[in-house]
Design a protein around this motif. Structure first.
Motif, mmCIF file in Angstrom:
data_model
loop_
_atom_site.group_PDB
_atom_site.id
_atom_site.type_symbol
_atom_site.label_atom_id
_atom_site.label_comp_id
_atom_site.label_asym_id
_atom_site.label_seq_id
_atom_site.Cartn_x
_atom_site.Cartn_y
_atom_site.Cartn_z
ATOM 1 N N ALA A 1 -3.142 -16.213 -22.609
ATOM 2 C CA ALA A 1 -4.082 -17.338 -22.618
ATOM 3 C C ALA A 1 -4.764 -17.542 -21.274
ATOM 4 C CB ALA A 1 -3.343 -18.614 -23.026
ATOM 5 N N PHE A 2 -4.047 -17.255 -20.176
ATOM 6 C CA PHE A 2 -4.592 -17.580 -18.844
ATOM 7 C C PHE A 2 -4.565 -16.383 -17.886
ATOM 8 C CE2 PHE A 2 -2.513 -21.442 -20.557
ATOM 9 C CZ PHE A 2 -3.611 -22.269 -20.645
ATOM 10 N N THR B 1 -9.674 -18.761 -24.468
ATOM 11 C CA THR B 1 -8.897 -19.999 -24.661
ATOM 12 C C THR B 1 -9.816 -21.209 -24.694
ATOM 13 O OG1 THR B 1 -6.947 -19.050 -23.584
ATOM 14 C CG2 THR B 1 -7.110 -21.444 -23.623
ATOM 15 N N LEU B 2 -10.788 -21.251 -23.787
ATOM 16 C CA LEU B 2 -11.725 -22.377 -23.762
ATOM 17 C C LEU B 2 -12.602 -22.406 -25.013
ATOM 18 C CD1 LEU B 2 -12.862 -22.442 -20.019
ATOM 19 C CD2 LEU B 2 -11.187 -23.906 -21.157
ATOM 20 N N ALA C 1 -6.273 -30.179 -26.547
ATOM 21 C CA ALA C 1 -7.128 -29.111 -27.061
ATOM 22 C C ALA C 1 -6.929 -27.834 -26.252
ATOM 23 C CB ALA C 1 -8.596 -29.547 -27.012
ATOM 24 N N LEU C 2 -6.766 -27.970 -24.948
ATOM 25 C CA LEU C 2 -6.508 -26.788 -24.112
ATOM 26 C C LEU C 2 -5.174 -26.146 -24.503
ATOM 27 C CD1 LEU C 2 -7.426 -25.050 -21.726
ATOM 28 C CD2 LEU C 2 -6.205 -26.623 -20.210
ATOM 29 N N LEU C 3 -4.174 -26.980 -24.784
ATOM 30 C CA LEU C 3 -2.874 -26.454 -25.207
ATOM 31 C C LEU C 3 -3.007 -25.659 -26.499
ATOM 32 C CD1 LEU C 3 0.265 -26.338 -25.263
ATOM 33 C CD2 LEU C 3 0.176 -28.490 -26.524
ATOM 34 N N PHE C 4 -3.685 -26.224 -27.495
ATOM 35 C CA PHE C 4 -3.809 -25.522 -28.775
ATOM 36 C C PHE C 4 -4.733 -24.307 -28.647
ATOM 37 C CE2 PHE C 4 -1.805 -29.265 -30.428
ATOM 38 C CZ PHE C 4 -1.097 -28.806 -31.526
ATOM 39 N N ALA D 1 -4.824 -22.453 -26.016
ATOM 40 C CA ALA D 1 -3.938 -21.449 -25.407
ATOM 41 C C ALA D 1 -2.987 -20.871 -26.446
ATOM 42 C CB ALA D 1 -3.150 -22.084 -24.261
ATOM 43 N N LEU D 2 -2.512 -21.712 -27.366
ATOM 44 C CA LEU D 2 -1.625 -21.207 -28.421
ATOM 45 C C LEU D 2 -2.369 -20.212 -29.313
ATOM 46 C CD1 LEU D 2 0.335 -24.400 -29.555
ATOM 47 C CD2 LEU D 2 1.243 -22.388 -28.403
ATOM 48 N N TYR D 3 -3.629 -20.509 -29.627
ATOM 49 C CA TYR D 3 -4.412 -19.594 -30.469
ATOM 50 C C TYR D 3 -4.630 -18.263 -29.756
ATOM 51 C CZ TYR D 3 -5.972 -21.872 -34.757
ATOM 52 O OH TYR D 3 -6.040 -22.404 -36.023
ATOM 53 N N GLN D 4 -5.153 -18.336 -28.533
ATOM 54 C CA GLN D 4 -5.479 -17.111 -27.817
ATOM 55 C C GLN D 4 -4.212 -16.380 -27.371
ATOM 56 O OE1 GLN D 4 -7.873 -15.191 -27.344
ATOM 57 N NE2 GLN D 4 -6.910 -13.905 -25.780
ATOM 58 N N GLY D 5 -3.286 -17.117 -26.760
ATOM 59 C CA GLY D 5 -2.047 -16.494 -26.312
ATOM 60 C C GLY D 5 -1.241 -15.958 -27.474
#
Length: 369
Positions: free
Chosen positions: A52-53, A62-63, A310-313, A315-319
């Motif tokens: 994610a990062f 992620t964004l 929203a950033l957390l979710f 990151a969950l999607y991308q990560g």
């Protein structure tokens, strides 16, 4: 599910500590599932965070996902503040995408600076209309908003399937998707803008809708906290009988809140349809409307909290996608399990830890002499 802060907890504990505690427990249980699959949870967490990062390209993806969750989180939150549980963001985003597509297909040859506001207004109008109907049914006919918004999701999906299969389908194609929009109706992606300015950014679908999401969060905060209208909407959500006593019409604000909610949800189409795919696809909403409920709950219905959630979710999607690639034993469905646990602890079990925290923060009475 309260739309506002607890009177028994300090704001930092209500907005920060309690969601963090729910999140930690959700991830601890998810770690047990990873262990049951025979994988190392710490190693899996590392893959997820790096996915994610890890670099600029991964972070921009992620964004991109987070942008969708900002729109749906705000949509659910503004209905919450009016005392309504809007489960229909998915359908409202779908119908909003139809309005945007009609403008892009039939007026897409106009200059971009003309197409963009027209497409945004069309998406907002279609989404607001789709949200207004359940709001009207709740306010004027007493139909439960949860039931009607669920049913309107199915109706929206059926309408879009019919239109994409029989009306808007690209000529000569068997795939249920519209024709590609003219280039003037493409929302610029950030790497293209950076390239025009002489900067080098990795390619990703992250586009101008990201900045519109930030502006929407600011506008929602200003509306709720700095305007008389926002105050009246929150009064209706807290106590509709007190609102009537103060001369405020709960029915009026319930309908307005649902229309605003639908307009906010419809902006997913800006990010997905106009900014990434450049055509209308079946199921382009991808479940973002439902995840928006968790985003709003995690963010405590506050725009700043929603941005972080929203950033957390995102990151969950991308990560999660990268994790499934690096550790095949953990599929993308595992990410759905983590999301479900977050929703469980942030929503259904939101009050699980609250009594304990309230006892911890309760002022102690002085011992009698």
């Amino acid at each position: 599910m309260a739309a506002g802060p607890s009177r028994k907890l300090p704001a930092w504990a209500d907005y920060g500590l309690l969601p963090l505690l729910n999140l930690v427990v959700a991830f601890l249980i998810a770690s047990l599932v990873v262990l049951a699959l025979g994988e190392n949870p710490l190693e899996a967490s590392g893959y997820l965070v790096r996915g994610a990062f890890g670099n600029a390209e991964l972070f921009s993806w992620t964004l991109f996902y987070a942008t969708n969750f900002v729109f749906t989180g705000l949509a659910v939150a503004i209905a919450f503040h009016a005392g309504l549980f809007n489960i229909g963001a998915e359908g409202q985003a779908y119908i909003g995408g139809l309005g945007l597509t009609l403008v892009c297909l039939y007026l897409g040859d106009l200059p971009f600076l003309v197409v963009l506001p027209l497409a945004t207004l069309a998406a907002a109008a279609f989404g607001a209309a789709w949200g207004f109907i359940p709001g009207w049914l709740q306010a004027r006919r007493g139909s439960h908003i949860v039931i009607t918004t669920i049913m309107f999701n199915f109706i929206a999906a059926s309408i879009m399937t019919y239109l994409l299969v029989y009306v808007l389908i690209r000529p000569g194609s068997s795939s249920p998707e519209s024709a590609t929009f003219p280039p003037n109706a493409w929302l610029p992606q950030l790497w293209e803008i950076a390239g025009a300015l002489g900067l080098d950014l990795p390619r990703s679908p992250l586009n101008l809708a990201f900045f519109w999401a930030l502006i929407c969060a600011l506008l929602v905060w200003l509306f709720l906290t700095r305007t008389r209208a926002g105050f009246e909407l929150r009064v209706v959500g807290r106590n509709d009988q007190a609102a009537v006593y103060a001369g405020i019409s709960p029915a009026r604000w319930q309908m307005i809140a649902m229309a605003l909610s639908g307009a906010l949800a419809s902006f997913i189409a800006l990010n997905e349809v106009m900014g990434s795919h450049h055509r209308l696809l079946l199921n382009f909403t991808g479940g973002y409307g439902f995840v928006g409920i968790a985003v709003a709950l995690m963010g405590r219905n506050h725009p700043v909290g929603i941005l972080l959630a929203a950033l957390l979710f995102g990151a969950l999607y991308q990560g999660g996608s990268e994790l499934a690639f690096d550790m095949p034993a953990i599929t993308k469905d595992m990410v759905v399990v983590v999301q479900g646990l977050v929703i469980l602890f942030a929503g259904a079990l939101e009050h699980f830890f609250r009594p304990t925290l309230e006892r911890m923060f309760r002022p102690r009475r002085a011992a009698p002499a």
